[in-house]
Design an enzyme around this catalytic site. Structure first.
Site, PDB file in Angstrom:
ATOM      1  N   CYS A  53      -4.520  -2.111   0.651  1.00  0.00           N
ATOM      2  CA  CYS A  53      -5.065  -3.455   0.515  1.00  0.00           C
ATOM      3  C   CYS A  53      -5.349  -3.987   1.917  1.00  0.00           C
ATOM      4  CB  CYS A  53      -4.101  -4.375  -0.239  1.00  0.00           C
ATOM      5  SG  CYS A  53      -2.472  -4.497   0.506  1.00  0.00           S
TER       6      CYS A  53
ATOM      7  N   SER B  46       0.845  -1.186   0.000  1.00  0.00           N
ATOM      8  CA  SER B  46       0.000   0.000   0.000  1.00  0.00           C
ATOM      9  C   SER B  46       0.880   1.235   0.000  1.00  0.00           C
ATOM     10  CB  SER B  46      -0.915   0.018   1.235  1.00  0.00           C
ATOM     11  OG  SER B  46      -1.711  -1.150   1.285  1.00  0.00           O
TER      12      SER B  46
ATOM     13  N   HIS C 140       1.581  14.926  -5.171  1.00  0.00           N
ATOM     14  CA  HIS C 140       2.379  15.699  -6.115  1.00  0.00           C
ATOM     15  C   HIS C 140       1.694  17.047  -6.300  1.00  0.00           C
ATOM     16  CE1 HIS C 140       4.474  11.973  -7.065  1.00  0.00           C
ATOM     17  NE2 HIS C 140       3.297  11.410  -7.301  1.00  0.00           N
TER      18      HIS C 140
END
Length: 270
Positions: A146, A118, A123
Protein backbone atom coordinates in the site's frame (compact mmCIF):
# COMPACT_ATOMS: atom_id res chain seq x y z
CA UNK A 1 -9.43 9.45 -11.85
CA UNK A 2 -6.51 7.77 -13.63
CA UNK A 3 -3.07 9.28 -13.16
CA UNK A 4 0.14 9.11 -15.14
CA UNK A 5 3.50 8.76 -13.31
CA UNK A 6 4.26 12.43 -13.98
CA UNK A 7 1.04 13.78 -12.42
CA UNK A 8 1.64 14.76 -8.81
CA UNK A 9 -1.62 14.97 -6.87
CA UNK A 10 -1.75 16.06 -3.25
CA UNK A 11 -3.57 13.40 -1.28
CA UNK A 12 -5.79 13.74 1.72
CA UNK A 13 -3.79 11.65 4.18
CA UNK A 14 -2.19 8.27 3.43
CA UNK A 15 -2.36 6.55 0.03
CA UNK A 16 -4.86 3.79 0.83
CA UNK A 17 -4.61 1.95 -2.51
CA UNK A 18 -3.54 -1.70 -2.23
CA UNK A 19 -1.47 -3.06 -5.13
CA UNK A 20 -1.19 -6.85 -5.25
CA UNK A 21 1.02 -8.97 -7.52
CA UNK A 22 0.61 -12.74 -7.56
CA UNK A 23 3.40 -14.64 -9.33
CA UNK A 24 2.79 -18.37 -9.88
CA UNK A 25 5.46 -20.55 -11.53
CA UNK A 26 5.77 -24.22 -12.52
CA UNK A 27 8.88 -26.31 -13.17
CA UNK A 28 8.13 -29.67 -14.81
CA UNK A 29 10.33 -32.77 -14.85
CA UNK A 30 10.07 -36.39 -15.99
CA UNK A 31 11.14 -38.95 -13.39
CA UNK A 32 11.11 -42.51 -14.68
CA UNK A 33 11.43 -44.34 -11.36
CA UNK A 34 10.46 -43.78 -7.74
CA UNK A 35 14.11 -43.23 -6.86
CA UNK A 36 14.40 -40.51 -9.53
CA UNK A 37 11.23 -38.86 -8.26
CA UNK A 38 12.48 -38.83 -4.68
CA UNK A 39 15.83 -37.44 -5.83
CA UNK A 40 14.08 -34.68 -7.80
CA UNK A 41 11.91 -33.71 -4.82
CA UNK A 42 14.99 -33.67 -2.57
CA UNK A 43 16.79 -31.46 -5.10
CA UNK A 44 13.86 -29.02 -5.23
CA UNK A 45 13.61 -28.91 -1.45
CA UNK A 46 17.29 -28.07 -1.22
CA UNK A 47 17.27 -25.61 -4.11
CA UNK A 48 14.25 -23.71 -2.78
CA UNK A 49 14.54 -24.12 0.97
CA UNK A 50 13.21 -21.51 3.38
CA UNK A 51 16.61 -19.84 3.74
CA UNK A 52 17.05 -19.25 0.00
CA UNK A 53 13.42 -18.17 -0.38
CA UNK A 54 13.97 -15.65 2.41
CA UNK A 55 16.92 -14.19 0.48
CA UNK A 56 14.77 -13.92 -2.66
CA UNK A 57 11.99 -12.10 -0.82
CA UNK A 58 14.49 -9.83 0.93
CA UNK A 59 15.78 -8.79 -2.50
CA UNK A 60 12.18 -8.18 -3.61
CA UNK A 61 11.76 -5.89 -0.61
CA UNK A 62 14.86 -3.91 -1.63
CA UNK A 63 13.68 -3.63 -5.24
CA UNK A 64 10.26 -2.19 -4.37
CA UNK A 65 11.83 0.18 -1.85
CA UNK A 66 10.37 -1.20 1.38
CA UNK A 67 11.70 -1.94 4.87
CA UNK A 68 11.48 -5.37 6.49
CA UNK A 69 9.66 -5.41 9.84
CA UNK A 70 9.35 -9.13 10.50
CA UNK A 71 10.23 -12.47 8.87
CA UNK A 72 8.67 -15.91 9.41
CA UNK A 73 9.96 -18.98 7.57
CA UNK A 74 9.39 -22.72 7.69
CA UNK A 75 10.60 -25.86 5.90
CA UNK A 76 7.93 -28.56 5.86
CA UNK A 77 8.02 -32.35 5.91
CA UNK A 78 8.02 -34.26 3.66
CA UNK A 79 8.62 -31.31 1.32
CA UNK A 80 7.81 -27.66 0.68
CA UNK A 81 8.60 -24.36 2.37
CA UNK A 82 6.92 -21.06 3.23
CA UNK A 83 8.21 -17.58 3.97
CA UNK A 84 6.28 -14.47 4.98
CA UNK A 85 7.69 -10.95 5.35
CA UNK A 86 5.94 -7.88 6.71
CA UNK A 87 7.30 -4.63 5.28
CA UNK A 88 6.86 -0.88 5.64
CA UNK A 89 6.95 1.79 2.97
CA UNK A 90 10.20 3.64 2.34
CA UNK A 91 10.39 7.43 1.87
CA UNK A 92 9.25 8.50 -1.61
CA UNK A 93 11.88 9.95 -3.94
CA UNK A 94 12.39 10.24 -7.70
CA UNK A 95 13.27 6.55 -7.97
CA UNK A 96 9.96 5.67 -6.33
CA UNK A 97 8.08 7.79 -8.86
CA UNK A 98 9.89 5.89 -11.62
CA UNK A 99 8.60 2.64 -10.09
CA UNK A 100 5.22 3.30 -11.74
CA UNK A 101 6.68 3.51 -15.24
CA UNK A 102 5.87 0.56 -17.46
CA UNK A 103 9.34 -0.94 -17.72
CA UNK A 104 11.04 -4.08 -16.39
CA UNK A 105 12.55 -3.84 -12.94
CA UNK A 106 16.16 -4.58 -12.00
CA UNK A 107 17.93 -7.86 -11.32
CA UNK A 108 20.06 -7.57 -8.14
CA UNK A 109 23.70 -8.51 -8.43
CA UNK A 110 23.98 -10.58 -5.75
CA UNK A 111 9.76 -15.77 4.49
CA UNK A 112 6.99 -14.18 5.39
CA UNK A 113 8.29 -10.67 5.52
CA UNK A 114 6.09 -8.05 7.12
CA UNK A 115 5.51 -4.50 5.87
CA UNK A 116 3.42 -1.69 7.34
CA UNK A 117 0.05 -2.92 6.01
CA UNK A 118 2.05 -4.74 3.35
CA UNK A 119 3.48 -8.23 3.03
CA UNK A 120 5.42 -10.59 0.78
CA UNK A 121 4.89 -14.34 0.90
CA UNK A 122 6.09 -17.46 -0.91
CA UNK A 123 4.82 -21.04 -0.67
CA UNK A 124 6.22 -24.04 -2.57
CA UNK A 125 4.35 -27.16 -3.67
CA UNK A 126 6.38 -30.10 -5.04
CA UNK A 127 4.07 -32.85 -6.36
CA UNK A 128 3.99 -35.77 -8.79
CA UNK A 129 1.60 -37.77 -10.96
CA UNK A 130 0.72 -41.14 -9.36
CA UNK A 131 1.78 -43.23 -12.36
CA UNK A 132 2.75 -41.07 -15.37
CA UNK A 133 6.30 -40.16 -14.30
CA UNK A 134 5.57 -36.42 -14.24
CA UNK A 135 6.89 -34.37 -11.30
CA UNK A 136 5.93 -30.72 -10.92
CA UNK A 137 7.28 -27.99 -8.67
CA UNK A 138 5.06 -24.97 -8.08
CA UNK A 139 5.92 -21.77 -6.24
CA UNK A 140 3.39 -19.04 -5.39
CA UNK A 141 4.71 -15.57 -4.59
CA UNK A 142 2.42 -12.75 -3.43
CA UNK A 143 3.57 -9.15 -3.07
CA UNK A 144 0.93 -6.86 -1.58
CA UNK A 145 1.75 -3.20 -0.92
CA UNK A 146 0.00 0.00 0.00
CA UNK A 147 1.13 3.59 -0.39
CA UNK A 148 3.54 4.67 -3.12
CA UNK A 149 5.60 1.48 -3.52
CA UNK A 150 4.83 -0.78 -6.49
CA UNK A 151 5.21 -4.60 -6.53
CA UNK A 152 5.51 -4.65 -10.33
CA UNK A 153 9.15 -3.55 -10.19
CA UNK A 154 10.00 -6.93 -8.62
CA UNK A 155 8.50 -9.01 -11.44
CA UNK A 156 11.62 -9.19 -13.61
CA UNK A 157 13.70 -10.34 -10.64
CA UNK A 158 11.14 -13.02 -9.67
CA UNK A 159 11.11 -14.43 -13.21
CA UNK A 160 14.91 -14.78 -13.09
CA UNK A 161 14.87 -16.33 -9.59
CA UNK A 162 13.04 -19.52 -10.60
CA UNK A 163 13.43 -22.12 -13.34
CA UNK A 164 10.07 -21.62 -15.02
CA UNK A 165 8.22 -23.55 -17.72
CA UNK A 166 4.81 -21.98 -17.11
CA UNK A 167 4.06 -18.68 -15.35
CA UNK A 168 0.77 -17.12 -14.27
CA UNK A 169 0.75 -13.51 -13.05
CA UNK A 170 -2.07 -11.43 -11.61
CA UNK A 171 -1.98 -7.75 -10.68
CA UNK A 172 -4.82 -5.85 -9.07
CA UNK A 173 -5.29 -2.41 -7.56
CA UNK A 174 -7.88 -2.41 -4.77
CA UNK A 175 -9.65 0.26 -2.76
CA UNK A 176 -9.34 4.00 -3.24
CA UNK A 177 -7.56 7.02 -1.85
CA UNK A 178 -8.63 10.69 -1.90
CA UNK A 179 -7.15 13.95 -3.06
CA UNK A 180 -7.38 17.05 -0.86
CA UNK A 181 -10.76 17.89 -2.40
CA UNK A 182 -12.17 14.50 -1.44
CA UNK A 183 -12.28 13.03 -4.95
CA UNK A 184 -11.68 9.28 -5.01
CA UNK A 185 -8.62 7.93 -6.87
CA UNK A 186 -8.98 4.24 -7.77
CA UNK A 187 -5.58 3.82 -9.46
CA UNK A 188 -2.51 6.06 -9.27
CA UNK A 189 -0.58 4.91 -12.36
CA UNK A 190 -1.23 3.88 -15.95
CA UNK A 191 -1.09 0.21 -16.95
CA UNK A 192 -2.56 -1.77 -19.85
CA UNK A 193 -0.72 -5.10 -19.43
CA UNK A 194 1.59 -6.91 -17.03
CA UNK A 195 3.69 -7.66 -20.12
CA UNK A 196 4.93 -4.06 -20.06
CA UNK A 197 6.94 -4.99 -16.96
CA UNK A 198 8.59 -8.03 -18.59
CA UNK A 199 11.79 -7.45 -20.62
CA UNK A 200 11.72 -8.18 -24.35
CA UNK A 201 14.36 -10.92 -24.09
CA UNK A 202 12.09 -12.82 -21.70
CA UNK A 203 8.92 -12.25 -23.74
CA UNK A 204 10.64 -13.78 -26.78
CA UNK A 205 10.97 -17.07 -24.89
CA UNK A 206 7.28 -17.47 -24.03
CA UNK A 207 3.85 -17.72 -25.61
CA UNK A 208 1.72 -15.21 -23.67
CA UNK A 209 -1.99 -14.61 -23.15
CA UNK A 210 -3.58 -11.59 -21.44
CA UNK A 211 -7.00 -11.59 -19.78
CA UNK A 212 -7.57 -8.07 -18.40
CA UNK A 213 -10.60 -6.38 -16.82
CA UNK A 214 -9.60 -2.74 -17.18
CA UNK A 215 -12.68 -1.23 -15.54
CA UNK A 216 -11.91 -3.24 -12.40
CA UNK A 217 -8.12 -2.66 -12.48
CA UNK A 218 -7.50 -6.41 -12.79
CA UNK A 219 -4.67 -7.68 -15.03
CA UNK A 220 -3.81 -11.32 -15.80
CA UNK A 221 -0.98 -12.73 -17.93
CA UNK A 222 0.05 -16.36 -18.40
CA UNK A 223 3.18 -17.63 -20.17
CA UNK A 224 4.48 -20.94 -21.56
CA UNK A 225 7.96 -21.65 -22.90
CA UNK A 226 8.05 -21.81 -26.70
CA UNK A 227 11.08 -24.07 -27.14
CA UNK A 228 11.10 -27.67 -25.94
CA UNK A 229 14.25 -29.76 -25.47
CA UNK A 230 13.66 -33.12 -23.81
CA UNK A 231 17.10 -33.07 -22.19
CA UNK A 232 15.97 -30.13 -20.05
CA UNK A 233 13.21 -32.22 -18.50
CA UNK A 234 15.03 -35.45 -17.67
CA UNK A 235 16.46 -35.73 -14.16
CA UNK A 236 19.86 -37.41 -13.99
CA UNK A 237 20.17 -38.70 -17.56
CA UNK A 238 19.83 -37.60 -21.18
CA UNK A 239 17.51 -38.53 -24.04
CA UNK A 240 20.36 -40.49 -25.69
CA UNK A 241 19.70 -43.27 -23.18
CA UNK A 242 16.08 -43.57 -24.37
CA UNK A 243 14.66 -45.30 -27.41
CA UNK A 244 12.89 -43.24 -30.05
CA UNK A 245 9.53 -44.57 -28.84
CA UNK A 246 10.34 -43.59 -25.25
CA UNK A 247 11.41 -40.10 -26.32
CA UNK A 248 8.13 -39.57 -28.19
CA UNK A 249 6.03 -40.91 -25.32
CA UNK A 250 7.78 -38.82 -22.65
CA UNK A 251 7.70 -35.70 -24.83
CA UNK A 252 3.94 -36.09 -25.32
CA UNK A 253 3.40 -36.43 -21.56
CA UNK A 254 5.52 -33.38 -20.71
CA UNK A 255 3.99 -31.15 -23.37
CA UNK A 256 0.53 -32.34 -22.35
CA UNK A 257 1.27 -31.43 -18.73
CA UNK A 258 2.41 -27.93 -19.69
CA UNK A 259 -0.60 -27.39 -21.96
CA UNK A 260 -3.01 -28.38 -19.20
CA UNK A 261 -1.36 -26.06 -16.68
CA UNK A 262 -1.24 -23.22 -19.20
CA UNK A 263 -4.90 -23.49 -20.23
CA UNK A 264 -6.11 -24.47 -16.75
CA UNK A 265 -8.02 -27.60 -17.74
CA UNK A 266 -7.53 -31.33 -18.30
CA UNK A 267 -7.03 -32.01 -21.99
CA UNK A 268 -5.99 -35.68 -21.84
CA UNK A 269 -7.86 -38.60 -20.28
CA UNK A 270 -5.59 -39.93 -17.53
Amino acid sequence: MNLTPKQIVQLHGFNNLTKSLSFNMYDICYTKTREEREAYLAYIDEQYNAERLTNILSNVTDIIGAHILNVAKQDFEPQGASVTILVSEAPVDEKQVEAFEESPGPIPGSVVAQLDKSHITVHTYPEFHPDEGISTFRADVDVSTCGEISPLKALNYLIHSFETDVMTMDYRVRGFTRDVNGHKIFIDHEINSIQNYIPDEVKKLYDMIDVNVYQENIFHTKCKLKQFDLDNYLFGYSKKSLSTEEQISITDKLIGEMEEIFYGKNMINH
